[in-house]
Write an enzyme that holds these catalytic residues in place. Structure first.
Site, mmCIF file in Angstrom:
data_model
loop_
_atom_site.group_PDB
_atom_site.id
_atom_site.type_symbol
_atom_site.label_atom_id
_atom_site.label_comp_id
_atom_site.label_asym_id
_atom_site.label_seq_id
_atom_site.Cartn_x
_atom_site.Cartn_y
_atom_site.Cartn_z
ATOM 1 N N ARG A 1 -4.700 68.647 5.311
ATOM 2 C CA ARG A 1 -5.194 68.047 6.535
ATOM 3 C C ARG A 1 -4.054 67.239 7.148
ATOM 4 O O ARG A 1 -3.161 66.775 6.440
ATOM 5 C CB ARG A 1 -6.387 67.129 6.251
ATOM 6 N N LYS B 1 -10.563 63.606 1.400
ATOM 7 C CA LYS B 1 -11.760 62.927 1.886
ATOM 8 C C LYS B 1 -12.521 62.292 0.724
ATOM 9 O O LYS B 1 -12.671 62.892 -0.331
ATOM 10 C CB LYS B 1 -12.668 63.923 2.610
ATOM 11 N N HIS C 1 -5.295 71.400 12.785
ATOM 12 C CA HIS C 1 -6.293 71.840 11.810
ATOM 13 C C HIS C 1 -6.362 73.363 11.724
ATOM 14 O O HIS C 1 -6.746 73.915 10.689
ATOM 15 C CB HIS C 1 -7.667 71.268 12.150
ATOM 16 N N ARG D 1 -4.311 74.693 8.940
ATOM 17 C CA ARG D 1 -5.014 74.639 7.647
ATOM 18 C C ARG D 1 -5.987 75.812 7.545
ATOM 19 O O ARG D 1 -6.092 76.453 6.495
ATOM 20 C CB ARG D 1 -5.737 73.300 7.535
ATOM 21 N N HIS E 1 -12.632 71.265 -0.590
ATOM 22 C CA HIS E 1 -14.002 71.317 -0.069
ATOM 23 C C HIS E 1 -14.981 70.900 -1.159
ATOM 24 O O HIS E 1 -14.895 71.382 -2.298
ATOM 25 C CB HIS E 1 -14.351 72.738 0.384
ATOM 26 N N TYR F 1 -14.704 81.253 5.670
ATOM 27 C CA TYR F 1 -13.503 82.057 5.843
ATOM 28 C C TYR F 1 -13.749 83.534 5.555
ATOM 29 O O TYR F 1 -13.016 84.385 6.047
ATOM 30 C CB TYR F 1 -12.370 81.516 4.968
#
Length: 304
Positions: A159, A182, A250, A253, A276, A285
């Site tokens: 990120r 995150k 982004h 990524r 994730h 994806y």
């Protein structure tokens, strides 16, 4: 209007999300806004301050009234689904501590909405983006800096905040980098030689000293580089390359994940590399890859 006991319960739930669930501060702010709005609506809906006892008696009809109210003030299906998820999480936590039955709230279904697919760049476009950002700066060290940042986004799937958060302790970049993402969740990310070389070249040219606790990427005035600066650099590059507005930091990524999947990478590994929390996020994806495959098929297959 909600009671002090309910306000305290909301604060304790947020502390729980922060401490045990590892939620990021921005996520916590969104949770607070969503749940507080829900509780305030229930107070108005029932004509009085809501305490713990009143919350325990919320019905399916009450939930539908709240959702209709939210849609009536222009809240979209995606945002309402997010708010409902926060409310359910809070309600489940509160029911477990207060000993009431949460089925009425937990059984409410989220509104359906079309999930937005990631918008990656083609491999050639991603490579062109890295090259182009290096041609825009007047200072060689700034050009090296921009190349290094964008290479980290595409080559390692970082990120923008993670790339700009690298400090002197992280360099020279190792073959495997420990990234705090995150919610302060850590993951291990392999660093390709191109990324290591790009960062090393930037550090060699950078006129400012590198300290262990300070970000390595600096602005012209030696301040920590902002995400907006890289966004602007990429905006200029995409205009020159004729790329769509979705060619953002982004998107690099996204491109990392999509190209890795197309090359045979498995979803679980890609999930770990991206950090994730849920595999369902990574599964988006596969839809991107399938959509690209169908586009190629439609273009190349002879029509009858």
């Amino acid at each position: 209007m909600i009671s002090p006991a309910l306000t305290d319960a909301l604060d304790r739930w947020l502390d729980h999300q922060r401490g045990l669930a590892g939620a990021a501060e921005n996520t916590l702010k969104a949770y607070h806004t969503d749940v507080l709005g829900f509780l305030c609506f229930m107070g108005q809906h029932h004509g009085g301050a809501q305490g713990l006892a009143a919350i325990a008696d919320i019905s399916v009809r009450d939930m539908r009234s709240w959702m209709a109210h939210e849609r009536g003030r222009g809240i979209g299906a995606r945002s309402l689904a997010r708010s409902l998820s926060a409310v359910k999480s809070f309600y489940r936590w509160l029911a477990d501590r207060e000993g009431f039955e949460p089925t009425a709230v937990l059984s409410v279904r989220a509104p359906k909405f079309q999930r937005k697919l990631p918008r990656p760049l083609e491999e050639g476009a991603a490579a062109a983006m890295i090259e182009r950002v290096g041609l825009q700066a007047s200072e060689p060290w700034v050009a090296a800096r921009d190349i290094a940042v964008v290479t980290l986004l595409y080559g390692c799937g970082l990120r923008i905040s993670e790339a700009l958060g690298l400090t002197g302790k992280d360099v020279p970049l190792p073959e495997v980098l420990r990234i705090k993402g995150k919610g302060d969740k850590e993951r291990l990310v392999p660093v390709i030689p191109a990324a290591r070389d790009a960062v090393a070249e930037y550090l060699q040219l950078c006129p400012y000293p590198v300290s262990d606790d300070a970000p390595i990427f600096r602005s012209l005035r030696s301040k920590p580089l902002s995400a907006r600066a890289i966004q602007k650099v990429m905006e200029q590059a995409r205009l020159q390359l004729g790329l769509p507005a979705t060619a953002t930091p982004h998107a690099m990524r996204h491109s990392f994940a999509t190209h890795l999947l197309a090359a045979g990478g498995d979803l679980r590994s890609i999930q770990e590399l991206l950090g994730h929390a849920s595999l369902s996020t990574t599964q988006a994806y596969t839809a991107v890859d399938a959509a690209h495959l169908m586009a190629v098929y439609d273009k190349a297959h002879p029509k009858a």
